[in-house]
Scaffold this motif. Structure first.
Motif, PDB file in Angstrom:
ATOM      1  N   ILE A  92       0.829  -1.193   0.000  1.00  0.00           N
ATOM      2  CA  ILE A  92       0.000   0.000   0.000  1.00  0.00           C
ATOM      3  C   ILE A  92       0.868   1.249   0.000  1.00  0.00           C
ATOM      4  CG2 ILE A  92      -1.933   1.181   1.115  1.00  0.00           C
ATOM      5  CD1 ILE A  92      -2.611  -1.686   0.446  1.00  0.00           C
ATOM      6  N   VAL A  93       0.581   2.182  -0.900  1.00  0.00           N
ATOM      7  CA  VAL A  93       1.218   3.494  -0.849  1.00  0.00           C
ATOM      8  C   VAL A  93       0.553   4.272   0.281  1.00  0.00           C
ATOM      9  CG1 VAL A  93       1.736   5.626  -2.086  1.00  0.00           C
ATOM     10  CG2 VAL A  93       1.738   3.449  -3.314  1.00  0.00           C
ATOM     11  N   SER A  94       1.330   4.637   1.285  1.00  0.00           N
ATOM     12  CA  SER A  94       0.775   5.231   2.501  1.00  0.00           C
ATOM     13  C   SER A  94       0.351   6.676   2.240  1.00  0.00           C
ATOM     14  CB  SER A  94       1.818   5.183   3.628  1.00  0.00           C
ATOM     15  OG  SER A  94       1.312   5.746   4.803  1.00  0.00           O
ATOM     16  N   CYS A  95      -0.956   6.885   2.133  1.00  0.00           N
ATOM     17  CA  CYS A  95      -1.479   8.235   1.885  1.00  0.00           C
ATOM     18  C   CYS A  95      -2.174   8.828   3.112  1.00  0.00           C
ATOM     19  CB  CYS A  95      -2.411   8.229   0.678  1.00  0.00           C
ATOM     20  SG  CYS A  95      -1.574   7.916  -0.895  1.00  0.00           S
ATOM     21  N   PRO A  96      -3.294   8.255   3.606  1.00  0.00           N
ATOM     22  CA  PRO A  96      -3.983   8.903   4.732  1.00  0.00           C
ATOM     23  C   PRO A  96      -3.124   9.018   5.979  1.00  0.00           C
ATOM     24  CG  PRO A  96      -5.388   7.260   3.707  1.00  0.00           C
ATOM     25  CD  PRO A  96      -4.024   7.084   3.124  1.00  0.00           C
ATOM     26  N   SER A  97      -2.311   7.975   6.286  1.00  0.00           N
ATOM     27  CA  SER A  97      -1.514   8.029   7.505  1.00  0.00           C
ATOM     28  C   SER A  97      -0.404   9.062   7.411  1.00  0.00           C
ATOM     29  CB  SER A  97      -0.929   6.650   7.814  1.00  0.00           C
ATOM     30  OG  SER A  97      -0.137   6.185   6.743  1.00  0.00           O
ATOM     31  N   ARG A  98       0.103   9.331   6.215  1.00  0.00           N
ATOM     32  CA  ARG A  98       1.133  10.354   6.060  1.00  0.00           C
ATOM     33  C   ARG A  98       0.529  11.749   5.952  1.00  0.00           C
ATOM     34  NH1 ARG A  98       6.340   9.817   5.106  1.00  0.00           N
ATOM     35  NH2 ARG A  98       6.471  11.537   3.619  1.00  0.00           N
ATOM     36  N   LEU A  99      -0.572  11.857   5.218  1.00  0.00           N
ATOM     37  CA  LEU A  99      -1.168  13.172   4.978  1.00  0.00           C
ATOM     38  C   LEU A  99      -2.112  13.621   6.082  1.00  0.00           C
ATOM     39  CD1 LEU A  99      -2.027  12.816   1.181  1.00  0.00           C
ATOM     40  CD2 LEU A  99      -0.253  14.289   2.163  1.00  0.00           C
ATOM     41  N   GLY A 100      -2.785  12.658   6.715  1.00  0.00           N
ATOM     42  CA  GLY A 100      -3.819  13.013   7.677  1.00  0.00           C
ATOM     43  C   GLY A 100      -5.155  13.291   7.019  1.00  0.00           C
TER      44      GLY A 100
ATOM     45  N   ARG B 171      -4.226  -0.752  -8.125  1.00  0.00           N
ATOM     46  CA  ARG B 171      -5.596  -0.468  -7.728  1.00  0.00           C
ATOM     47  C   ARG B 171      -5.708   0.768  -6.854  1.00  0.00           C
ATOM     48  NH1 ARG B 171      -7.629  -6.122  -5.378  1.00  0.00           N
ATOM     49  NH2 ARG B 171      -9.680  -5.190  -5.714  1.00  0.00           N
ATOM     50  N   LEU B 172      -6.940   1.281  -6.778  1.00  0.00           N
ATOM     51  CA  LEU B 172      -7.298   2.396  -5.900  1.00  0.00           C
ATOM     52  C   LEU B 172      -8.113   1.881  -4.726  1.00  0.00           C
ATOM     53  CD1 LEU B 172      -8.669   5.342  -8.101  1.00  0.00           C
ATOM     54  CD2 LEU B 172      -6.465   5.236  -6.920  1.00  0.00           C
ATOM     55  N   GLY B 173      -7.978   2.570  -3.591  1.00  0.00           N
ATOM     56  CA  GLY B 173      -8.899   2.362  -2.490  1.00  0.00           C
ATOM     57  C   GLY B 173      -9.951   3.457  -2.517  1.00  0.00           C
TER      58      GLY B 173
ATOM     59  N   SER C 258      -6.187   5.712  -1.075  1.00  0.00           N
ATOM     60  CA  SER C 258      -4.801   5.432  -1.425  1.00  0.00           C
ATOM     61  C   SER C 258      -4.772   4.675  -2.738  1.00  0.00           C
ATOM     62  CB  SER C 258      -4.126   4.614  -0.317  1.00  0.00           C
ATOM     63  OG  SER C 258      -2.734   4.493  -0.566  1.00  0.00           O
ATOM     64  N   PHE C 259      -3.576   4.273  -3.150  1.00  0.00           N
ATOM     65  CA  PHE C 259      -3.424   3.330  -4.251  1.00  0.00           C
ATOM     66  C   PHE C 259      -2.415   2.276  -3.842  1.00  0.00           C
ATOM     67  CE2 PHE C 259      -0.431   6.709  -4.994  1.00  0.00           C
ATOM     68  CZ  PHE C 259       0.664   6.185  -5.692  1.00  0.00           C
ATOM     69  N   PHE C 260      -2.508   1.098  -4.475  1.00  0.00           N
ATOM     70  CA  PHE C 260      -1.719  -0.021  -3.977  1.00  0.00           C
ATOM     71  C   PHE C 260      -1.494  -1.044  -5.079  1.00  0.00           C
ATOM     72  CE2 PHE C 260      -6.146  -1.020  -3.230  1.00  0.00           C
ATOM     73  CZ  PHE C 260      -6.269  -2.386  -3.397  1.00  0.00           C
ATOM     74  N   PHE C 261      -0.670  -2.060  -4.733  1.00  0.00           N
ATOM     75  CA  PHE C 261      -0.275  -3.106  -5.681  1.00  0.00           C
ATOM     76  C   PHE C 261      -0.628  -4.470  -5.112  1.00  0.00           C
ATOM     77  CE2 PHE C 261       2.650   0.481  -5.855  1.00  0.00           C
ATOM     78  CZ  PHE C 261       2.546   0.851  -7.183  1.00  0.00           C
TER      79      PHE C 261
END
Length: 355
Positions: free
Chosen positions: A125-133, A167-169, A282-285
């Motif tokens: 998972i590309v960490s988006c919400p946890s990094r950005l808030g 993929r996208l979440g 987020s987006f992920f593999f």
């Protein structure tokens, strides 16, 4: 006076009033450097924290979750992370500026310690919400892209079916069955879903292609079903991208090579499951293999996963706050280290003086 409204005219007026959003080609807008990765940072490492999570299969998360040391990737909440992640020199033909990329493969997918001998998958998972808030809104036209290197045919896992996913979440509001003791009926609530592009390999020939070939499929159509969209005429480097327009539609792109995507690279536009996205997390593999304890998934190399926003002002405020907090933390850590060094130096001087 009673006014009669023709249903056909009402429908036409509603359609005419609905906004029409042009496609957003991935790579459009402001790049959010605070998420994603270029793998050029020295010492890149993933902390696995075994056993893997397997909540999708047995409702066990097995925390703490795995993460990359730079906090730009995390283990997914539903499935475990790939077993092998290694920084390697960028394969020939990659992005001109790129020196390093990430080689990924997995072995023990599914529930830890259980060899089901069926196809399972692990997530990165590309960490988006946890990094950005924060998450992303469709009105911001989020779009992401990545370069992926697929090996020659003799290095693919020897089976027909899906091997890799990008993929996208997403989530929307949908009607759901009520839960709980004596609950009945339905209610509206958040509904997550994960649209994306899948790569299917043919170890043996089928009606549409020979052995040793692959094709792209999309998840999904209006009912959520996967469907084939294009043949992969070559292996090596590909560029994949997904975008979301303000109407909540999902747009899928792919092109061989590493050149920027163009409108001509559009594979399809869909409302998967009949949903219009309201939130993008987020987006992920995905990395798939036969979970038999012996068979590694097809090795792929990913490079420069990136997130862009056409309307980035709100998210950039979060980035600025995060960067300011990080700068403050680093300054405090530096000052603390200096104070400790000064204290140790004084202690050593006092020790010498007392001799």
């Amino acid at each position: 006076m009673k006014v009669l409204v023709c249903p056909q005219l009402l429908l036409m007026s509603m359609l005419m009033a609905a906004p029409v959003f042009a496609q957003v080609v991935p790579g459009t807008g402001t790049k959010i450097d605070y998420v994603g990765d270029d793998f050029e940072e020295p010492g890149w490492e993933f902390v696995h924290n075994m056993p893997k999570g397997s909540h999708e299969n047995n409702e066990r998360r097995n925390g703490p979750s795995g993460y990359s040391k730079n906090r730009r990737f995390i283990e997914g909440p539903e499935r475990g992370q790939p077993d092998h992640m290694q920084i390697i020199p960028t394969p020939a033909g990659g992005l001109p500026h790129s020196k390093n990329a990430l080689w990924v493969s997995t072995l023990h997918s599914g529930i830890p310690g259980q060899n089901t001998r069926t196809v399972e998958q692990d997530d990165l998972i590309v960490s988006c919400p946890s990094r950005l808030g924060t998450s992303f809104r469709p009105s911001e036209s989020p779009n992401c892209m990545v370069r992926i290197y697929f090996p020659e045919a003799d290095r693919w896992e020897k089976r027909n079916g899906p091997h890799f996913g990008f993929r996208l979440g997403c989530s929307t509001t949908a009607e759901q069955e009520r839960e709980g003791f004596l609950a009945f009926g339905t209610e509206m609530g958040p509904e997550p879903y994960w649209p994306g592009i899948w790569v299917h390999y043919r170890h043996t020939a089928d009606q549409r292609g020979p052995a040793g070939s692959a094709y792209l499929a999309v998840r999904g159509d209006n009912r959520g079903r996967d469907f084939r969209v294009a043949e992969m005429e070559q292996f090596g480097w590909w560029t994949f991208g997904i975008s979301v327009t303000p109407d909540g539609r999902i747009h899928y792109y792919a092109s061989p090579g590493v050149d920027p995507l163009t409108p001509q690279d559009l594979l399809t536009s869909q409302t998967p499951y009949g949903f219009n996205a309201e939130r993008i997390t987020s987006f992920f593999f995905n990395f798939c293999n036969v979970n038999d304890g012996r068979t590694w998934s097809t090795p792929v190399v990913i490079d420069d996963p990136e997130m862009y926003l056409v309307n980035a002002s709100r998210v950039m405020q979060f980035v600025q706050r995060k960067e300011a907090a990080e700068a403050k933390r680093q300054a405090y850590a530096k000052r603390r280290a200096e104070m400790m060094a000064e204290r140790n130096a004084r202690s050593q001087n006092n020790s010498r003086s007392s001799r």
